[in-house]
Enzyme design. Structure first.
Site, PDB file in Angstrom:
ATOM      1  N   GLU A 332     -41.714  35.262  75.250  1.00 14.57           N
ATOM      2  CA  GLU A 332     -42.720  34.710  74.349  1.00 14.57           C
ATOM      3  C   GLU A 332     -42.130  34.507  72.955  1.00 14.57           C
ATOM      4  OE1 GLU A 332     -46.940  36.460  76.099  1.00 14.57           O
ATOM      5  OE2 GLU A 332     -45.964  37.556  74.478  1.00 14.57           O
ATOM      6  N   CYS A 333     -42.383  33.349  72.386  1.00 17.29           N
ATOM      7  CA  CYS A 333     -42.100  33.022  70.984  1.00 17.29           C
ATOM      8  C   CYS A 333     -40.652  33.336  70.613  1.00 17.29           C
ATOM      9  CB  CYS A 333     -43.090  33.735  70.071  1.00 17.29           C
ATOM     10  SG  CYS A 333     -43.279  32.935  68.458  1.00 17.29           S
ATOM     11  N   GLY A 334     -40.409  34.434  69.877  1.00 16.44           N
ATOM     12  CA  GLY A 334     -39.041  34.784  69.520  1.00 16.44           C
ATOM     13  C   GLY A 334     -38.162  34.953  70.733  1.00 16.44           C
TER      14      GLY A 334
END
Length: 454
Positions: A332-334
């Site tokens: 997720e994301c990073g």
């Protein structure tokens, strides 16, 4: 219907950036010395709960109307009932009455009423005089069903100002003054959504201790505790989230260090409750991946650790190799950014895992910010046609992404490119959206679809 006693307090404010998080952290540390304390955070934030968890030495759970819908009371009460804790603190977000809806149905005030929790208002008084009284009277009168139990005056500029404010409050209102805090030199740096998370664990604890010792002499903890004990009893109702168990134990390696630490506590708790063994590893420090059936890389700030992440080439190559072998990986994301070829930030470029054949850049302003609704592109996927309710806050975007294939369509939000989210390759699924899996649908079905427990 079962009734339970639950001493509790709701820390809110007239507006954001009033100091309620710093005060909530200090209070959590102080209260946890005497009580077994459980904390909650309103909204989709995953950083503030990290600090509250460290301060209380117990999990912190999110209370969010978008994620929990009409289950928010049941979720809250059952967490209390299951926790075996003796004291409870909720930290709000934004201002007490702030909301996207005119009737305030998803505001802090609404949550305080639903949970029947007394509210303490934190006010930044750095530029206020006698007008503070009008502000407080307006807060109290705006919705009389909200139990405003007291006020904490934060960022007092002088002894003279403090004296004048106390006199005015006592003369014109019945509100107890629960704290008078001078402008503090100690604070927690804000970045993006909430509080920064890049400090090492021992540095975080040291900062919490410093904040607490600096504030506790200014807070009336005895009176705050008395107010918390005045909260009415709660009724425990039926909570219809199914308990799912895997056929055998599954081991998931979870990235967790200063660069990657954005995880909803509920997601991790769900994994463990279904029979998953979590093995944490650090993309910053660890040379080898732990032996595991799958990998989970959460969000964080990898862009602040470009050089050290690039230097750990051995771990990066292992992650790429595992992805090519078909090991299930969720990010997720990073975590998604870490799986691309490189990240460019502030003129610096760091090589990453190269699982995806495109590069990450970061803009000065958020690319995606707010709640998202995701629906699987393939109706026959492990989620069938179930929608996912999630949250995004990212500055990242991709260049040279012609090879991009997505798992989700975006019904609300931005995701990767405004139309889709969930980059897929081999057996890797990586979102910009953060999933709050309170019903335990996503991770259970992801594990089952990969036959990890068969």
């Amino acid at each position: 219907m079962k009734e339970i006693s639950a001493p509790r307090i709701y820390i809110s404010a007239f507006k954001k950036s009033s100091g309620k998080t710093t005060i909530s952290i200090a209070l959590s540390k102080i209260l946890s010395r005497k009580y077994k304390l459980l904390t909650f955070k309103k909204g989709p934030d995953y950083i503030d709960p990290m600090w509250l968890e460290l301060a209380s030495n117990n999990p912190c759970f999110n209370l969010d109307f978008f994620f929990l819908k009409d289950q928010i009371y049941s979720y809250f009460v059952n967490k209390i009932d299951q926790s075996k804790c003796s004291f409870f603190l909720i930290e709000g977000n934004h201002g007490l009455f702030d909301d996207i809806y005119l009737d305030g149905k998803t505001s802090n005030a609404s949550l305080a009423k639903i949970t029947k929790t007394p509210v303490v208002i934190v006010v930044d008084v750095s530029e206020l005089g006698r007008s503070l009284v009008a502000l407080l009277k307006g807060i109290v009168d705006f919705d009389k069903d909200v139990f405003i139990s007291g006020v904490i005056l934060n960022k007092i500029q002088s002894v003279r100002q403090e004296k004048k404010l106390i006199e005015a409050i006592k003369n014109y209102t019945d509100l107890p003054i629960l704290g008078t805090l001078p402008a503090q030199s100690i604070s927690i740096t804000q970045r993006h959504l909430g509080l920064t998370s890049i400090l090492q664990e021992e540095k975080k604890q040291e900062l919490i201790e410093n904040i607490t010792s600096n504030l506790e002499n200014y807070l009336d903890v005895t009176q705050i505790t008395k107010i918390a004990y005045s909260a009415p009893k709660l009724h425990v109702d039926n909570y219809n989230v199914p308990i799912r168990k895997l056929k055998k134990q599954v081991v998931i390696a979870i990235a967790f260090d200063e660069a990657f630490n954005f995880y909803y506590k509920q997601n991790l708790q769900n994994l463990q409750s279904m029979g998953v063994e979590i093995k944490k590893f650090s993309p910053i420090k660890d040379v080898h991946l732990p032996l595991a059936d799958a990998i989970y890389i959460g969000g964080g700030f990898p862009e602040l650790f470009l050089e050290i992440l690039e230097k750990n080439a051995n771990l990066r190559s292992q992650i790429k190799e595992k992805s090519e072998e078909g090991l299930p990986i969720y990010a997720e994301c990073g975590g998604l950014m870490y799986l691309t070829k490189s990240i460019e930030y502030n003129g610096n470029i760091g090589k990453m895992c190269e699982v995806f054949d495109f590069n990450t850049k970061l803009s000065k302003r958020p690319i995606g910010h707010g709640y998202t609704i995701l629906s699987p592109q393939n109706k026959n996927s492990f989620l069938n046609s179930n929608k996912i309710f999630a949250h995004e806050f990212h500055h990242g975007y991709f260049e040279n992404n012609e090879s991009l294939k997505c798992f989700f369509n975006i019904e609300r939000g931005f995701g990767i490119n405004g139309t889709c989210d969930g980059a897929v390759k081999n057996n890797v699924l990586a979102n910009f959206s953060h999933i709050f899996d309170y019903k335990n649908d996503f991770f259970y079905n992801w594990i089952k679809s990969n036959k990890l427990d068969s």
